[in-house]
Design a protein around this motif. Structure first.
Motif, PDB file in Angstrom:
ATOM      1  N   LYS A   1      -3.173-101.694  17.181  1.00 42.12           N
ATOM      2  CA  LYS A   1      -2.462-100.328  16.718  1.00 42.12           C
ATOM      3  C   LYS A   1      -1.240-100.660  16.185  1.00 42.12           C
TER       4      LYS A   1
ATOM      5  N   ASP B   1      -3.122 -93.456  22.830  1.00 44.92           N
ATOM      6  CA  ASP B   1      -4.444 -93.621  23.152  1.00 44.92           C
ATOM      7  C   ASP B   1      -4.550 -94.101  24.156  1.00 44.92           C
TER       8      ASP B   1
ATOM      9  N   LYS C   1      -8.904 -92.166  21.012  1.00 43.78           N
ATOM     10  CA  LYS C   1      -7.331 -92.169  20.004  1.00 43.78           C
ATOM     11  C   LYS C   1      -6.809 -90.286  20.069  1.00 43.78           C
TER      12      LYS C   1
ATOM     13  N   GLY D   1      -4.558 -89.274  17.978  1.00 50.08           N
ATOM     14  CA  GLY D   1      -4.636 -89.130  17.134  1.00 50.08           C
ATOM     15  C   GLY D   1      -4.125 -88.144  16.063  1.00 50.08           C
ATOM     16  N   HIS D   2      -5.016 -86.481  17.126  1.00 48.34           N
ATOM     17  CA  HIS D   2      -4.997 -85.415  16.298  1.00 48.34           C
ATOM     18  C   HIS D   2      -4.463 -84.585  17.570  1.00 48.34           C
TER      19      HIS D   2
ATOM     20  N   ILE E   1      -0.527 -97.334   7.946  1.00 47.02           N
ATOM     21  CA  ILE E   1       0.030 -96.319   7.821  1.00 47.02           C
ATOM     22  C   ILE E   1       1.047 -96.337   7.134  1.00 47.02           C
TER      23      ILE E   1
ATOM     24  N   LYS F   1     -12.162 -86.624   8.841  1.00 43.94           N
ATOM     25  CA  LYS F   1     -11.109 -85.984   8.073  1.00 43.94           C
ATOM     26  C   LYS F   1     -10.936 -85.192   7.944  1.00 43.94           C
TER      27      LYS F   1
ATOM     28  N   ASN G   1     -12.496 -90.758  18.870  1.00 36.97           N
ATOM     29  CA  ASN G   1     -11.167 -89.528  18.456  1.00 36.97           C
ATOM     30  C   ASN G   1     -10.976 -88.159  19.374  1.00 36.97           C
TER      31      ASN G   1
ATOM     32  N   ALA H   1       1.912 -91.205  18.726  1.00 37.09           N
ATOM     33  CA  ALA H   1      -0.239 -90.885  18.844  1.00 37.09           C
ATOM     34  C   ALA H   1       0.046 -91.824  20.096  1.00 37.09           C
TER      35      ALA H   1
ATOM     36  N   PRO I   1       5.008 -93.921  17.871  1.00 38.24           N
ATOM     37  CA  PRO I   1       5.600 -93.310  16.859  1.00 38.24           C
ATOM     38  C   PRO I   1       4.707 -91.998  15.663  1.00 38.24           C
TER      39      PRO I   1
ATOM     40  N   ILE J   1       3.654 -91.198  12.511  1.00 40.95           N
ATOM     41  CA  ILE J   1       4.096 -90.980  10.399  1.00 40.95           C
ATOM     42  C   ILE J   1       4.015 -89.893  10.495  1.00 40.95           C
TER      43      ILE J   1
ATOM     44  N   THR K   1      -7.536 -94.063   9.482  1.00 35.86           N
ATOM     45  CA  THR K   1      -7.408 -95.147  10.483  1.00 35.86           C
ATOM     46  C   THR K   1      -8.343 -95.626  11.372  1.00 35.86           C
ATOM     47  N   GLY K   2      -9.359 -94.324  11.991  1.00 40.45           N
ATOM     48  CA  GLY K   2     -10.215 -94.358  13.518  1.00 40.45           C
ATOM     49  C   GLY K   2     -10.853 -96.181  12.813  1.00 40.45           C
TER      50      GLY K   2
HETATM   51  N1  LIG Z   1      -0.156 -89.758  11.795  1.00 40.49           N
HETATM   52  C1  LIG Z   1      -0.498 -90.934  12.647  1.00 40.49           C
HETATM   53  N2  LIG Z   1       1.261 -91.796  13.297  1.00 40.49           N
HETATM   54  C2  LIG Z   1       0.756 -92.467  13.752  1.00 40.49           C
HETATM   55  N3  LIG Z   1      -0.378 -93.134  14.419  1.00 40.49           N
HETATM   56  C3  LIG Z   1      -1.925 -92.577  14.058  1.00 40.49           C
HETATM   57  C4  LIG Z   1      -1.941 -91.191  13.606  1.00 40.49           C
HETATM   58  N4  LIG Z   1      -2.549 -90.917  13.384  1.00 40.49           N
HETATM   59  C5  LIG Z   1      -3.500 -91.562  13.528  1.00 40.49           C
HETATM   60  N5  LIG Z   1      -2.913 -92.610  14.199  1.00 40.49           N
HETATM   61  C6  LIG Z   1      -3.494 -93.583  15.256  1.00 40.49           C
HETATM   62  O1  LIG Z   1      -4.190 -93.845  14.526  1.00 40.49           O
HETATM   63  C7  LIG Z   1      -4.967 -94.573  14.965  1.00 40.49           C
HETATM   64  C8  LIG Z   1      -7.039 -93.585  15.112  1.00 40.49           C
HETATM   65  O2  LIG Z   1      -6.198 -92.007  15.308  1.00 40.49           O
HETATM   66  P1  LIG Z   1      -7.223 -90.604  15.447  1.00 40.49           P
HETATM   67  O3  LIG Z   1      -6.687 -90.258  14.031  1.00 40.49           O
HETATM   68  O4  LIG Z   1      -7.424 -90.651  16.715  1.00 40.49           O
HETATM   69  O5  LIG Z   1      -8.729 -91.318  15.084  1.00 40.49           O
HETATM   70  P2  LIG Z   1      -9.629 -91.666  13.784  1.00 40.49           P
HETATM   71  O6  LIG Z   1      -9.320 -91.172  12.336  1.00 40.49           O
HETATM   72  O7  LIG Z   1     -11.019 -90.898  14.625  1.00 40.49           O
HETATM   73  O8  LIG Z   1      -9.764 -89.622  13.998  1.00 40.49           O
HETATM   74  C9  LIG Z   1      -5.206 -94.663  16.838  1.00 40.49           C
HETATM   75  O9  LIG Z   1      -4.720 -95.512  17.186  1.00 40.49           O
HETATM   76  C10 LIG Z   1      -3.857 -93.177  16.655  1.00 40.49           C
HETATM   77  O10 LIG Z   1      -3.219 -93.003  17.476  1.00 40.49           O
END
Ligand SMILES: Nc1ncnc2c1ncn2[C@@H]1O[C@H](COP(=O)(O)OP(=O)(O)O)[C@@H](O)[C@H]1O
Ligand SMILES: Cc1ncc(COP(=O)(O)OP(=O)(O)O)c(N)n1
Length: 268
Positions: free
Chosen positions: A232, A185, A175, A177-178, A239, A111, A139, A183, A196, A198, A206-207
């Motif tokens: 999830k 997936d 996923k 998350g970006h 988080i 990240k 992601n 959020a 929701p 956060i 998280t990934g």
């Molecule tokens: N701010 C957030 N609030 C809630 N869930 C989140 C948030 N950011 C990421 N997630 C969740 O965390 C997991 C990892 O997501 P992501 O950020 O897309 O992957 P990575 O960490 O590989 O970049 C996924 O289930 C995503 O939906």
């Protein structure tokens, strides 16, 4: 009940937020026995990655043989694998020992923006390692690299996840998350997993944690939809309970206890 054994094959994060360290915390939190094969050592904290030492492929092979030749492995999670030699060794090992579940997070960039995969290894990742997985969990930036197109909305995710599953010949959890908003997936079967969003900067790991939690729940016998839903929810809670450490993006928080009614109580 028989203890389940889960192996992570990934890189080390000295800051303890992602990679091997996050994976082992998840395995313990979910009541499984965690094991590790280290593919790289990163000098990393909440601000970013300052150095990477890849582990010699033969040492990776020795770690894999040491684990598989002695201990039953109920599920494998694969994370950071930065070069082709290490990918080949892991692929041979998966082929030889045939673990029942392999969840692969095709880690490319942290990240913080730091690269964790050599660019000339993407073709091997695509052709050798990803098709061996039961489930891959890219992601959005990783899926864009694998597909060679932009994915900018949930609608485009729905199309992209099906294309990826066809190309890689495996199940894909894309996923979201970006993106902004909830959020979301999406699994290549079409099933969607939403929580929701956060609003917090503390999402380091998280990934890694999602893929290792899915591997742990598969080892515990959950069907894939249930394993993803529970993983999830685990990441959502982790988080919610993150607390600031260091000066950058803090890791999510893995520790909870059980109350007398058997409910999880997060220790914040
Ligand atoms: N701010 C957030 N609030 C809630 N869930 C989140 C948030 N950011 C990421 N997630 C969740 O965390 C997991 C990892 O997501 P992501 O950020 O897309 O992957 P990575 O960490 O590989 O970049 C996924 O289930 C995503 O939906
Ligand atoms: C050693 C190592 N492996 C993987 C990652 C990427 O982890 P991720 O869970 O995607 O978290 P962020 O880096 O995106 O916060 C990593 N950073 N280090």
């Amino acid at each position: 009940m028989e203890r389940k054994h889960v192996l992570t094959i990934a890189g080390s994060d000295s800051g303890g937020g992602a990679g091997i360290q996050a994976d082992l915390k998840v395995f313990s939190a979910l009541g499984t026995y965690g094991m590790s094969v280290i593919t790289a050592v990163t000098a990393q904290n909440t601000l970013g990655v300052t150095a990477i030492q890849e582990i010699d492929a033969q040492i990776v092979k020795s770690q894999l043989d040491a684990v598989f030749s002695d201990i039953r492995v109920d599920a494998v999670k694969i994370g950071m694998v930065s070069n082709q030699e290490i990918m080949d060794v892991i692929a041979e090992s998966i082929q030889r020992y045939q673990p029942p579940h392999v969840v692969m997070d095709p880690v490319m960039i942290a990240k913080s923006g730091d690269p964790l995969l050599q660019e000339d290894s993407i073709a091997t990742l695509r052709s050798v390692l990803l098709p061996m997985a039961t489930l891959i969990t890219p992601n959005l930036p990783e899926a864009e690299v694998l597909l060679g197109c932009n994915i900018t909305s949930t609608t485009e995710m729905r199309q992209a996840v099906k294309e990826l599953a066809g190309k890689m010949n495996t199940q894909v959890l894309l996923k979201g998350g970006h993106l902004d908003g909830d959020a979301v997936d999406i699994l290549s079967t079409g099933k969607e997993f939403s929580s929701p969003r956060i609003e917090t900067p503390h999402t380091h790991g998280t990934g890694c944690s999602l893929s290792s939690a899915i591997a742990a729940y598969l080892a515990l016998g959950e069907p894939i939809d249930e394993a993803i839903a529970k993983a999830k929810e685990y990441v959502f809670q982790a988080i919610c309970h993150a607390f600031p450490i260091g000066n950058g993006h803090s890791p999510i928080h893995h520790f909870y206890q059980w109350d007398q009614g058997g409910r999880k109580v997060w220790d914040s």
